[in-house]
Design a protein around this motif. Structure first.
Motif, PDB file in Angstrom:
ATOM      1  N   ALA A   1       0.955  -1.149  -0.019  1.00  0.00           N
ATOM      2  CA  ALA A   1       0.023   0.072   0.091  1.00  0.00           C
ATOM      3  C   ALA A   1       0.966   1.272  -0.042  1.00  0.00           C
ATOM      4  O   ALA A   1       0.694   2.268  -0.819  1.00  0.00           O
ATOM      5  CB  ALA A   1      -0.885  -0.024   1.212  1.00  0.00           C
TER       6      ALA A   1
ATOM      7  N   ASN B   1       2.445   1.627  -3.434  1.00  0.00           N
ATOM      8  CA  ASN B   1       1.501   2.186  -4.534  1.00  0.00           C
ATOM      9  C   ASN B   1       1.483   3.720  -4.302  1.00  0.00           C
ATOM     10  O   ASN B   1       1.442   4.246  -5.123  1.00  0.00           O
ATOM     11  CB  ASN B   1       0.501   1.239  -4.584  1.00  0.00           C
ATOM     12  CG  ASN B   1       0.531  -0.220  -5.056  1.00  0.00           C
ATOM     13  OD1 ASN B   1       1.549  -0.354  -5.725  1.00  0.00           O
ATOM     14  ND2 ASN B   1      -0.519  -0.845  -5.115  1.00  0.00           N
ATOM     15  N   GLU B   2       1.240   4.190  -3.142  1.00  0.00           N
ATOM     16  CA  GLU B   2       0.930   5.515  -3.057  1.00  0.00           C
ATOM     17  C   GLU B   2       1.930   6.249  -3.167  1.00  0.00           C
ATOM     18  O   GLU B   2       1.946   7.437  -3.726  1.00  0.00           O
ATOM     19  CB  GLU B   2       0.412   5.683  -1.379  1.00  0.00           C
ATOM     20  CG  GLU B   2      -0.975   5.131  -1.051  1.00  0.00           C
ATOM     21  CD  GLU B   2      -1.070   5.146   0.492  1.00  0.00           C
ATOM     22  OE1 GLU B   2      -0.127   6.018   1.374  1.00  0.00           O
ATOM     23  OE2 GLU B   2      -2.082   4.639   1.289  1.00  0.00           O
TER      24      GLU B   2
ATOM     25  N   PRO C   1       0.132  -6.199  -4.913  1.00  0.00           N
ATOM     26  CA  PRO C   1       0.041  -4.636  -5.162  1.00  0.00           C
ATOM     27  C   PRO C   1       0.407  -4.094  -6.479  1.00  0.00           C
ATOM     28  O   PRO C   1      -0.086  -3.224  -6.950  1.00  0.00           O
ATOM     29  CB  PRO C   1       1.212  -4.302  -4.075  1.00  0.00           C
ATOM     30  CG  PRO C   1       1.182  -5.443  -3.315  1.00  0.00           C
ATOM     31  CD  PRO C   1       1.160  -6.516  -3.907  1.00  0.00           C
TER      32      PRO C   1
ATOM     33  N   THR D   1      -2.967  -4.664  -8.533  1.00  0.00           N
ATOM     34  CA  THR D   1      -3.911  -3.665  -7.944  1.00  0.00           C
ATOM     35  C   THR D   1      -3.607  -2.232  -8.913  1.00  0.00           C
ATOM     36  O   THR D   1      -4.575  -1.779  -9.228  1.00  0.00           O
ATOM     37  CB  THR D   1      -3.702  -3.628  -6.465  1.00  0.00           C
ATOM     38  OG1 THR D   1      -4.180  -4.758  -5.842  1.00  0.00           O
ATOM     39  CG2 THR D   1      -4.850  -2.287  -6.015  1.00  0.00           C
TER      40      THR D   1
ATOM     41  N   ALA E   1       0.559  -5.430   4.646  1.00  0.00           N
ATOM     42  CA  ALA E   1      -0.621  -4.507   4.563  1.00  0.00           C
ATOM     43  C   ALA E   1      -1.585  -5.432   4.213  1.00  0.00           C
ATOM     44  O   ALA E   1      -1.610  -6.534   3.626  1.00  0.00           O
ATOM     45  CB  ALA E   1      -0.415  -3.791   3.252  1.00  0.00           C
TER      46      ALA E   1
ATOM     47  N   ASN F   1      -4.966  -6.921   3.247  1.00  0.00           N
ATOM     48  CA  ASN F   1      -6.092  -7.082   1.935  1.00  0.00           C
ATOM     49  C   ASN F   1      -5.023  -6.974   0.627  1.00  0.00           C
ATOM     50  O   ASN F   1      -5.174  -7.563  -0.382  1.00  0.00           O
ATOM     51  CB  ASN F   1      -7.068  -5.713   1.613  1.00  0.00           C
ATOM     52  CG  ASN F   1      -8.287  -6.243   2.559  1.00  0.00           C
ATOM     53  OD1 ASN F   1      -8.683  -7.231   2.937  1.00  0.00           O
ATOM     54  ND2 ASN F   1      -8.693  -4.933   3.263  1.00  0.00           N
ATOM     55  N   VAL F   2      -4.178  -6.003   0.367  1.00  0.00           N
ATOM     56  CA  VAL F   2      -3.423  -5.822  -0.735  1.00  0.00           C
ATOM     57  C   VAL F   2      -1.962  -6.541  -0.900  1.00  0.00           C
ATOM     58  O   VAL F   2      -1.678  -6.787  -2.074  1.00  0.00           O
ATOM     59  CB  VAL F   2      -3.128  -4.221  -1.143  1.00  0.00           C
ATOM     60  CG1 VAL F   2      -4.317  -3.593  -1.281  1.00  0.00           C
ATOM     61  CG2 VAL F   2      -2.219  -3.698  -0.133  1.00  0.00           C
ATOM     62  N   SER F   3      -1.504  -6.942   0.188  1.00  0.00           N
ATOM     63  CA  SER F   3      -0.018  -7.489   0.246  1.00  0.00           C
ATOM     64  C   SER F   3       0.037  -8.706  -0.184  1.00  0.00           C
ATOM     65  O   SER F   3      -1.156  -9.447  -0.290  1.00  0.00           O
ATOM     66  CB  SER F   3       0.614  -7.393   1.749  1.00  0.00           C
ATOM     67  OG  SER F   3      -0.093  -8.446   2.612  1.00  0.00           O
TER      68      SER F   3
END
Length: 338
Positions: A77, A80-81, A97, A100, A147, A149-151
């Motif tokens: 997360a 990505n940010e 990630p 996503t 993280a 959900n996303v890791s």
């Protein structure tokens, strides 16, 4: 004679101007890029690249002076940010990630993978003797992942739940997960107590945890996925690739040289990791982990498409790629992959 002197002077002046323009052009051919790696042996190739200044080396070979700013982030997360905000040019992390971000930026920033950097198993470990399988975790137990959900670890837990209990229950273990960097999760696990009783991580954190006799393995990512798979890869926006083509190619060439270095001299690679990786493991253990036959430091993507298929099936990404090539830049195609 005068005419000869004038022509010669004029030629010298032109030559001087040309050299000045060339020097100015050379000085102007510079690049500044920000690269983010993560903690652990999954970033060993990056450790070598940083230690030996390989991006700078390959940039110079291509005629550009590259200034590299290194950052260390934890979790997909955050990575990505950072990519979307432009605070980094090249991110590092797990396959989910990346998928996503690839799905989210289609038709806009067009984020894709540059290459893989390692295939290695991750282990879910616990400090509770009563826990021998995933279903032994109670509703009060918590599992640390970088993280939620996303890791890659969070998605692997979902894939395990779908495999064991059917796809409708893919999120069966989601409520048990909490976000913690690997180092913090290992410290909490080793301290005992009941706040966080499990940690899903890679090396060297797994080995650090398993040195404690009260900690044991519950399941590995290779068991969940049915074989070896890429854990970490690197990605960037299409804008970076187009705006900084020489820097982009220098990154890829640097990683290729780092791969050769690790394969040819694991001893030296262990020393690099101890300098750059911020690890308290003894050198012998680091070397053993690098030489683990289940671990491959390779740019070739392995078994990444099962993540894409699963994430599309559960609605985590809207678009189903036709193959792994859809979410990799074309320079990676020659490597082969899956």
């Amino acid at each position: 004679m005068v005419r000869f002197s004038f022509v010669r002077a004029w030629g010298v002046a032109l030559l001087g101007a040309s050299l000045m323009l060339g020097a100015a052009s050379a000085m102007a051919d510079t690049s500044r890029i920000a690269v983010a790696d993560q903690f652990g042996l999954g970033s060993l190739l990056w450790n070598v690249v940083k230690d030996q200044k390989l991006i700078e080396k390959h940039g110079k070979a291509a005629g550009v002076d590259i200034a590299v700013e290194w950052k260390r982030l934890s979790g997909g997360a955050a990575m990505n940010e950072a990519v979307l905000s432009g605070s980094i040019d090249v991110g590092t992390g797990g396959v989910p990630p990346l998928l996503t971000l690839w799905d989210r930026t289609r038709g806009r920033q067009e984020v894709k993978a540059i290459s893989a950097i390692v295939s290695t198993p991750h282990y879910l470990v616990t400090n509770q003797p009563r826990i021998r399988s995933l279903d032994d975790f109670s509703d009060a137990d918590r599992i640390a992942v970088p993280a939620v959900n996303v890791s890659i670890q969070a998605r692997l837990l979902q894939m395990a739940a779908a495999k064991q209990h059917g796809q409708a229950q893919f999120n069966r273990y989601d409520a048990l997960t909490v976000a913690l960097p690997h180092a913090d999760a290992t410290s909490v696990l080793l301290a005992g107590g009941n706040a966080v009783v499990g940690s899903f991580a890679g090396e060297p954190f797994t080995t650090l945890a398993l040195r404690n006799p009260s900690v044991h393995k519950v399941i590995s990512s290779y068991e969940i996925l049915g074989g070896p798979h890429t854990v970490n890869l690197i990605w960037a926006t299409s804008r970076f690739r187009e705006r900084e083509p020489k820097a982009y190619r220098a990154v890829l060439a640097a990683l290729a040289e780092a791969q050769t270095f690790v394969q040819a001299d694991p001893q030296a690679a262990a020393d690099v990791f101890l300098r750059q990786g911020d690890s308290s493991l003894p050198r012998e253990q680091v070397l053993a982990l690098i030489q683990n036959p289940e671990t491959r430091y390779t740019l070739v993507p392995e078994n990444t498409f099962p993540f894409a298929r699963f994430m599309h099936q559960v609605g985590a990404i809207k678009h189903l790629p036709a193959s792994w090539k859809d979410y990799f830049f074309e320079e990676a195609y020659a490597l082969g992959g899956s």
